[in-house]
Design a protein around this motif. Structure first.
Motif, mmCIF file in Angstrom:
data_model
loop_
_atom_site.group_PDB
_atom_site.id
_atom_site.type_symbol
_atom_site.label_atom_id
_atom_site.label_comp_id
_atom_site.label_asym_id
_atom_site.label_seq_id
_atom_site.Cartn_x
_atom_site.Cartn_y
_atom_site.Cartn_z
ATOM 1 N N ALA A 1 0.839 -1.208 0.000
ATOM 2 C CA ALA A 1 0.000 0.000 0.000
ATOM 3 C C ALA A 1 0.869 1.252 0.000
ATOM 4 C CB ALA A 1 -0.928 -0.006 1.213
ATOM 5 N N ALA A 2 1.962 1.221 0.766
ATOM 6 C CA ALA A 2 2.872 2.367 0.812
ATOM 7 C C ALA A 2 3.526 2.602 -0.543
ATOM 8 C CB ALA A 2 3.941 2.144 1.882
ATOM 9 N N ILE A 3 3.909 1.524 -1.212
ATOM 10 C CA ILE A 3 4.543 1.650 -2.523
ATOM 11 C C ILE A 3 3.585 2.299 -3.524
ATOM 12 C CG2 ILE A 3 5.376 0.314 -4.513
ATOM 13 C CD1 ILE A 3 6.685 -1.586 -2.490
ATOM 14 N N ARG A 4 2.307 1.965 -3.438
ATOM 15 C CA ARG A 4 1.334 2.592 -4.335
ATOM 16 C C ARG A 4 1.281 4.104 -4.123
ATOM 17 N NH1 ARG A 4 -1.603 -2.193 -2.776
ATOM 18 N NH2 ARG A 4 -1.610 -3.688 -4.507
ATOM 19 N N SER A 5 1.381 4.532 -2.878
ATOM 20 C CA SER A 5 1.387 5.974 -2.590
ATOM 21 C C SER A 5 2.680 6.637 -3.060
ATOM 22 C CB SER A 5 1.205 6.217 -1.084
ATOM 23 O OG SER A 5 -0.074 5.785 -0.658
ATOM 24 N N MET A 6 3.781 5.935 -2.927
ATOM 25 C CA MET A 6 5.058 6.482 -3.398
ATOM 26 C C MET A 6 5.078 6.594 -4.923
ATOM 27 S SD MET A 6 7.736 4.274 -1.113
ATOM 28 C CE MET A 6 7.392 3.921 0.607
ATOM 29 N N ASN A 7 4.526 5.595 -5.586
ATOM 30 C CA ASN A 7 4.587 5.515 -7.035
ATOM 31 C C ASN A 7 3.509 6.342 -7.734
ATOM 32 O OD1 ASN A 7 3.404 3.352 -9.477
ATOM 33 N ND2 ASN A 7 5.409 4.294 -9.690
ATOM 34 N N GLY A 8 2.368 6.499 -7.116
ATOM 35 C CA GLY A 8 1.234 7.159 -7.758
ATOM 36 C C GLY A 8 1.539 8.595 -8.170
ATOM 37 N N LEU A 9 0.995 8.994 -9.317
ATOM 38 C CA LEU A 9 1.153 10.386 -9.756
ATOM 39 C C LEU A 9 0.478 11.336 -8.787
ATOM 40 C CD1 LEU A 9 0.603 9.991 -13.610
ATOM 41 C CD2 LEU A 9 2.771 10.195 -12.359
ATOM 42 N N TRP A 10 -0.521 10.849 -8.073
ATOM 43 C CA TRP A 10 -1.212 11.653 -7.057
ATOM 44 C C TRP A 10 -0.426 11.688 -5.741
ATOM 45 C CZ3 TRP A 10 -1.910 8.570 -2.910
ATOM 46 C CH2 TRP A 10 -1.963 7.184 -3.138
ATOM 47 N N GLY A 11 0.616 10.823 -5.643
ATOM 48 C CA GLY A 11 1.413 10.740 -4.423
ATOM 49 C C GLY A 11 2.793 11.344 -4.617
ATOM 50 N N LEU A 12 3.824 10.556 -4.315
ATOM 51 C CA LEU A 12 5.194 11.061 -4.429
ATOM 52 C C LEU A 12 5.749 10.946 -5.847
ATOM 53 C CD1 LEU A 12 6.657 9.648 -1.094
ATOM 54 C CD2 LEU A 12 6.103 12.028 -1.616
ATOM 55 N N GLY A 13 5.084 10.179 -6.707
ATOM 56 C CA GLY A 13 5.479 10.109 -8.116
ATOM 57 C C GLY A 13 6.852 9.519 -8.368
ATOM 58 N N ILE A 14 7.251 8.542 -7.555
ATOM 59 C CA ILE A 14 8.551 7.892 -7.734
ATOM 60 C C ILE A 14 8.376 6.676 -8.647
ATOM 61 C CG2 ILE A 14 10.468 6.745 -6.558
ATOM 62 C CD1 ILE A 14 9.678 8.315 -4.027
ATOM 63 N N SER A 15 9.210 6.570 -9.658
ATOM 64 C CA SER A 15 9.104 5.467 -10.614
ATOM 65 C C SER A 15 9.187 4.117 -9.904
ATOM 66 C CB SER A 15 10.232 5.566 -11.648
ATOM 67 O OG SER A 15 10.303 4.394 -12.433
ATOM 68 N N ALA A 16 8.349 3.166 -10.337
ATOM 69 C CA ALA A 16 8.367 1.828 -9.748
ATOM 70 C C ALA A 16 9.739 1.177 -9.889
ATOM 71 C CB ALA A 16 7.298 0.953 -10.403
ATOM 72 N N ARG A 17 10.442 1.480 -10.959
ATOM 73 C CA ARG A 17 11.777 0.911 -11.173
ATOM 74 C C ARG A 17 12.810 1.451 -10.189
ATOM 75 N NH1 ARG A 17 12.654 0.592 -17.770
ATOM 76 N NH2 ARG A 17 10.856 -0.751 -18.208
ATOM 77 N N LYS A 18 12.440 2.511 -9.487
ATOM 78 C CA LYS A 18 13.368 3.122 -8.534
ATOM 79 C C LYS A 18 12.967 2.846 -7.085
ATOM 80 C CE LYS A 18 14.870 6.708 -11.733
ATOM 81 N NZ LYS A 18 15.034 8.161 -11.988
ATOM 82 N N ILE A 19 12.079 1.875 -6.903
ATOM 83 C CA ILE A 19 11.680 1.436 -5.570
ATOM 84 C C ILE A 19 12.108 -0.022 -5.415
ATOM 85 C CG2 ILE A 19 9.762 1.072 -3.970
ATOM 86 C CD1 ILE A 19 8.217 3.237 -5.495
ATOM 87 N N THR A 20 12.987 -0.289 -4.455
ATOM 88 C CA THR A 20 13.578 -1.621 -4.288
ATOM 89 C C THR A 20 13.232 -2.200 -2.923
ATOM 90 O OG1 THR A 20 15.437 -1.014 -5.712
ATOM 91 C CG2 THR A 20 15.731 -2.932 -4.296
#
Length: 208
Positions: free
Chosen positions: A178-197
């Protein structure tokens, strides 16, 4: 609200000037945006910054990850765990503290974050599991670490996230995803999924 918190980094409803006074008052009364107290903030000579955060339980009940756990708890190997964010208060308790680290380079700002208080794995080379596992972090608490690191002076936008702090991320699967979705979402932190490990010891059930 999402734009104020994630894009502008504002969590004080009084500063959300495009909301009416009545709405700002309602938001202040009903919502908690951040819930950690910074116990220590250390800065190394190479620019790495470490925050020791203590969590108080002010962001409402967390949804249990598995059936059979009481409200505010999750099951981990048959043991009921508290989910920080399910009611309580502050108090200088090390069983409610986690670390997160900002690792800067010329091209990126990496947030190294925790998913649990303590760790159930007990790797010999890691100090996080010495005292065992005390609690899971809620999704909001996981995201808040990234948000707080991005708010440090001179940091700006976090470009990368690694789950290499305290805890085994896959043993807190629902909150981590759930946290990753918030980090990745354009409505959230907008961090690319490829940059979340996610760094894990390897739990096939959750990897699948």
């Amino acid at each position: 609200l999402l734009k104020w918190v994630y894009e502008r980094g504002v969590t004080d409803p009084a500063e959300m000037t495009d909301l009416s006074k009545r709405d700002r008052e309602a938001v202040a009364a009903e919502m908690t945006f951040t819930s950690a107290e910074t116990v220590t903030h250390k800065v190394a000579t190479d620019g790495v910054q470490k925050l020791l955060l203590e969590w108080w339980d002010g962001d409402g009940p967390a949804k249990p990850a598995q059936a059979g756990a009481a409200a505010g708890e999750e099951r981990d190997g048959g043991m009921a765990l508290p989910v920080l964010g399910a009611g309580g208060g502050k108090g200088g308790d090390t069983t409610r503290q986690t670390e997160c680290v900002l690792i800067p380079t010329m091209t990126r700002q990496t947030a190294c974050i925790s998913s649990q208080v303590g760790c159930p794995v007990g790797c010999k080379f890691c100090a996080s599991g010495i005292g065992g596992l005390d609690a899971n972090l809620s999704a909001g608490r996981i995201v808040e670490q990234v948000w707080r690191l991005g708010k440090l002076p001179g940091v700006g936008r976090i470009s990368n996230v690694v789950f290499m702090g305290m805890g085994e991320p896959l043993r807190n699967f629902e909150a981590v995803t759930a946290a990753i979705r918030s980090m990745n979402g354009l409505w959230g932190l907008g961090i690319s999924a490829r940059k979340i490990t996610i760094s894990t010891v390897g739990l096939p059930k959750y990897i699948k």
